[in-house]
Design an enzyme around this catalytic site. Sequence first.
Site, PDB file in Angstrom:
ATOM      1  N   CYS A 195      17.915  41.679 -37.010  1.00 23.69           N
ATOM      2  CA  CYS A 195      17.857  40.358 -36.378  1.00 23.69           C
ATOM      3  C   CYS A 195      18.825  40.215 -35.217  1.00 23.69           C
ATOM      4  O   CYS A 195      18.581  39.435 -34.304  1.00 23.69           O
ATOM      5  CB  CYS A 195      18.113  39.279 -37.421  1.00 23.69           C
ATOM      6  N   GLU A 253      17.821  31.846 -42.016  1.00 23.55           N
ATOM      7  CA  GLU A 253      18.393  32.913 -41.180  1.00 23.55           C
ATOM      8  C   GLU A 253      17.221  33.582 -40.488  1.00 23.55           C
ATOM      9  O   GLU A 253      16.472  34.341 -41.112  1.00 23.55           O
ATOM     10  CB  GLU A 253      19.154  33.922 -42.057  1.00 23.55           C
ATOM     11  N   LEU A 254      17.033  33.283 -39.192  1.00 22.01           N
ATOM     12  CA  LEU A 254      15.802  33.704 -38.513  1.00 22.01           C
ATOM     13  C   LEU A 254      16.092  34.741 -37.423  1.00 22.01           C
ATOM     14  O   LEU A 254      17.129  35.365 -37.408  1.00 22.01           O
ATOM     15  CB  LEU A 254      15.098  32.459 -37.964  1.00 22.01           C
ATOM     16  N   GLY A 289      14.115  35.563 -42.538  1.00 18.90           N
ATOM     17  CA  GLY A 289      12.851  36.118 -42.085  1.00 18.90           C
ATOM     18  C   GLY A 289      12.519  35.612 -40.700  1.00 18.90           C
ATOM     19  O   GLY A 289      13.398  35.215 -39.936  1.00 18.90           O
ATOM     20  N   SER A 290      11.234  35.579 -40.396  1.00 18.51           N
ATOM     21  CA  SER A 290      10.806  35.262 -39.033  1.00 18.51           C
ATOM     22  C   SER A 290      10.855  33.755 -38.762  1.00 18.51           C
ATOM     23  O   SER A 290      10.695  32.941 -39.679  1.00 18.51           O
ATOM     24  CB  SER A 290       9.390  35.789 -38.808  1.00 18.51           C
ATOM     25  N   GLU A 293      11.098  37.793 -29.710  1.00 18.16           N
ATOM     26  CA  GLU A 293      11.874  38.777 -30.471  1.00 18.16           C
ATOM     27  C   GLU A 293      11.051  40.058 -30.579  1.00 18.16           C
ATOM     28  O   GLU A 293       9.982  40.053 -31.179  1.00 18.16           O
ATOM     29  CB  GLU A 293      12.172  38.232 -31.873  1.00 18.16           C
ATOM     30  N   ASN A 336      13.946  44.072 -43.783  1.00 18.21           N
ATOM     31  CA  ASN A 336      14.760  44.995 -42.983  1.00 18.21           C
ATOM     32  C   ASN A 336      16.100  45.398 -43.594  1.00 18.21           C
ATOM     33  O   ASN A 336      16.597  46.477 -43.292  1.00 18.21           O
ATOM     34  CB  ASN A 336      14.914  44.469 -41.547  1.00 18.21           C
TER      35      ASN A 336
HETATM   36  P1  NAP Z   1       8.699  37.432 -42.570  1.00 20.42           P
HETATM   37  O1  NAP Z   1       7.365  38.007 -42.292  1.00 20.42           O
HETATM   38  O2  NAP Z   1       8.991  36.062 -42.094  1.00 20.42           O
HETATM   39  O3  NAP Z   1       8.911  37.538 -44.148  1.00 20.42           O
HETATM   40  C1  NAP Z   1      10.112  37.144 -44.761  1.00 20.42           C
HETATM   41  C2  NAP Z   1       9.832  36.723 -46.181  1.00 20.42           C
HETATM   42  O4  NAP Z   1       9.058  35.518 -46.171  1.00 20.42           O
HETATM   43  C3  NAP Z   1       9.006  37.736 -46.969  1.00 20.42           C
HETATM   44  O5  NAP Z   1       9.454  37.768 -48.292  1.00 20.42           O
HETATM   45  C4  NAP Z   1       7.606  37.147 -46.872  1.00 20.42           C
HETATM   46  O6  NAP Z   1       6.747  37.579 -47.896  1.00 20.42           O
HETATM   47  C5  NAP Z   1       7.914  35.674 -47.000  1.00 20.42           C
HETATM   48  N1  NAP Z   1       6.857  34.776 -46.543  1.00 20.42           N
HETATM   49  C6  NAP Z   1       5.817  35.056 -45.718  1.00 20.42           C
HETATM   50  N2  NAP Z   1       5.056  33.952 -45.539  1.00 20.42           N
HETATM   51  C7  NAP Z   1       5.622  32.955 -46.262  1.00 20.42           C
HETATM   52  C8  NAP Z   1       5.319  31.581 -46.472  1.00 20.42           C
HETATM   53  N3  NAP Z   1       4.273  31.008 -45.886  1.00 20.42           N
HETATM   54  N4  NAP Z   1       6.121  30.856 -47.275  1.00 20.42           N
HETATM   55  C9  NAP Z   1       7.207  31.406 -47.849  1.00 20.42           C
HETATM   56  N5  NAP Z   1       7.548  32.714 -47.693  1.00 20.42           N
HETATM   57  C10 NAP Z   1       6.771  33.479 -46.897  1.00 20.42           C
HETATM   58  O7  NAP Z   1       9.860  38.364 -41.958  1.00 20.42           O
HETATM   59  P2  NAP Z   1      10.013  39.948 -42.031  1.00 20.42           P
HETATM   60  O8  NAP Z   1       8.993  40.570 -41.129  1.00 20.42           O
HETATM   61  O9  NAP Z   1      10.113  40.422 -43.433  1.00 20.42           O
HETATM   62  O10 NAP Z   1      11.463  40.106 -41.399  1.00 20.42           O
HETATM   63  C11 NAP Z   1      11.682  40.140 -40.041  1.00 20.42           C
HETATM   64  C12 NAP Z   1      12.227  38.830 -39.512  1.00 20.42           C
HETATM   65  O11 NAP Z   1      13.396  38.462 -40.228  1.00 20.42           O
HETATM   66  C13 NAP Z   1      12.678  38.929 -38.066  1.00 20.42           C
HETATM   67  O12 NAP Z   1      12.281  37.779 -37.366  1.00 20.42           O
HETATM   68  C14 NAP Z   1      14.187  39.017 -38.176  1.00 20.42           C
HETATM   69  O13 NAP Z   1      14.882  38.617 -37.036  1.00 20.42           O
HETATM   70  C15 NAP Z   1      14.441  38.120 -39.325  1.00 20.42           C
HETATM   71  N6  NAP Z   1      15.753  38.399 -39.911  1.00 20.42           N
HETATM   72  C16 NAP Z   1      16.773  37.496 -39.747  1.00 20.42           C
HETATM   73  C17 NAP Z   1      18.031  37.764 -40.266  1.00 20.42           C
HETATM   74  C18 NAP Z   1      19.168  36.798 -40.134  1.00 20.42           C
HETATM   75  O14 NAP Z   1      20.104  36.899 -40.919  1.00 20.42           O
HETATM   76  N7  NAP Z   1      19.139  35.865 -39.201  1.00 20.42           N
HETATM   77  C19 NAP Z   1      18.246  38.962 -40.941  1.00 20.42           C
HETATM   78  C20 NAP Z   1      17.186  39.852 -41.079  1.00 20.42           C
HETATM   79  C21 NAP Z   1      15.953  39.557 -40.571  1.00 20.42           C
HETATM   80  P3  NAP Z   1       5.715  38.788 -47.627  1.00 20.42           P
HETATM   81  O15 NAP Z   1       6.544  39.978 -47.301  1.00 20.42           O
HETATM   82  O16 NAP Z   1       5.007  38.883 -48.910  1.00 20.42           O
HETATM   83  O17 NAP Z   1       4.848  38.356 -46.480  1.00 20.42           O
END
Ligand code: NAP
Length: 472
Positions: free
Chosen positions: A281, A247-248, A227-228, A375, A151
């Site tokens: 997020c 950071e979730l 990420g998530s 979320e 994002n």
């Molecule tokens: P995501 O699906 O969790 O992916 C994040 C990263 O993790 C991607 O690079 C993904 O790779 C990788 N990943 C996936 N499965 C993994 C595993 N088993 N082991 C290690 N890495 C893995 O999240 P997203 O959809 O990109 O982002 C949205 C989420 O991020 C939301 O929940 C949002 O709230 C959160 N977020 C939090 C913050 C904060 O600062 N708190 C800021 C921004 C976003 P792939 O893309 O190849 O699957």
Amino acid sequence: MKKSFFIGGEWVEGTAHAPLYAPYSGEVIAEIPLADAETVNTAIAKAEAARIEMRQMPAHQRGAILNKIADIIARRSEEAAKIIALEAGKPIKTARGEVARTIQTYRFAAEEAKRIHGEVIPLDAAPGGEGRLAYTVREPLGVIGAITPFNFPMNLVAHKVGPALAAGNTVVLKPASQTPLSSFFLAEVAEEAGVPAGALNVVTGGGATVGDQLVLDPRVKAITFTGSPAVGIGIRNRAGLKRVTLELGSNSAVIIDRDANLEEAVARSVFGAFAYSGQVCISVQRIYVVDEVYEAFVDALVTEAAKLRGGDPLSEDADYSAMITPKETERTLNWIHEAQEHGAEVLLGGQADGRVLQPTILTGVPAHAKVSCQEVFGPVVLVNRVSSVEEAIGYVNDSKFGLQAGVYTNNLSLALKAAEELHVGGVMINDIPTFRVDQMPYGGVKESGMGREGVKYAIEELTEMKLIVIKK
Ligand code: NAP
């Protein structure tokens, strides 16, 4: 069109590739290499080999390199914004804002590189501690595994790469599969800025394969993940004693009191709920409005949100665009329908034009509906009526998440009560939870994560304290 990994200061071709689709047009915009285990292994080995050079590099030089990164991104800023707009479907106006913040993040990293220090400990405060000089220093951890979401593909990468290099670490970066182009762009910038070969490596491929390998390899000393929650919790469970920053996500809320500046609260809430289609997020997902001003607030919110324009992210007119994938549009629509089945009323939106989901405002949403307790990560906000700020604090805290929260009130006692009682990482008085600038400590409690970013605080996460005691 065909992209390469950036490993050990060189562009390395992959053997397998996957097409990258633009979220809005659905067109293929690049062929992205998929790393196998050997490629990830090489990237970690190169980062490990560059560790000593980075560790020994003087602070002024690390600062100068980070400033150079900021200079080059500033020079290529329009190109950078277009990359984000294209691969993330982020409206170009919003993408330009992300680039401006990315530059600031690297500038803050350049400054912080020069003030990493420890402290002198008065050992003689303890009987038996006399006659000794004691001080601490902060040392780099070594190889950092950085895993980033789609994002904010440039600024959230900057929040990991900037502090890691500022502290003298090396990095293996695995960007989100949907937004790798921003990271390849950064690799070009890093090359020109004089980042030593191996200090920054970019490997692309599936999260469950590349990401998992970084988490499990003992040469990687810390994982910094954004990420998530589901993926973050899985990483924490597998990381053992490795340092982990998470950071979730969240279902962030804002409370509107009777004496709030309504015009400002409405304008900020529209921004907070619908910027980048709510795929933020700290997006405003829940709004609790005190009875006396509820009707006026809701009317104004609907009027203002209805003015937003959807369209091609590269168009200057677009305020919102396609969600990241058609599957995400579908999921969000299903959640809206589920809320309706539980009695919610749709005041605006609730429909998709192709891949573009309209900004959606709901009322009468029960707390157990997914759009309230999970979320949403989409352009959906719910507005509920409360009798007092105190009642609203209870609803805000009734969440498995706790990233940031906002409270609009001019009642000092209520503001202080909210600051004290809200169980979140950051409380914004007279602003929305979406407020963030890049040097402030940022992070969550509960399932919103652990550890803090914001350059200085990220440096603390990515360094180790060492104590030195000299007997005189
Ligand atoms: P995501 O699906 O969790 O992916 C994040 C990263 O993790 C991607 O690079 C993904 O790779 C990788 N990943 C996936 N499965 C993994 C595993 N088993 N082991 C290690 N890495 C893995 O999240 P997203 O959809 O990109 O982002 C949205 C989420 O991020 C939301 O929940 C949002 O709230 C959160 N977020 C939090 C913050 C904060 O600062 N708190 C800021 C921004 C976003 P792939 O893309 O190849 O699957």
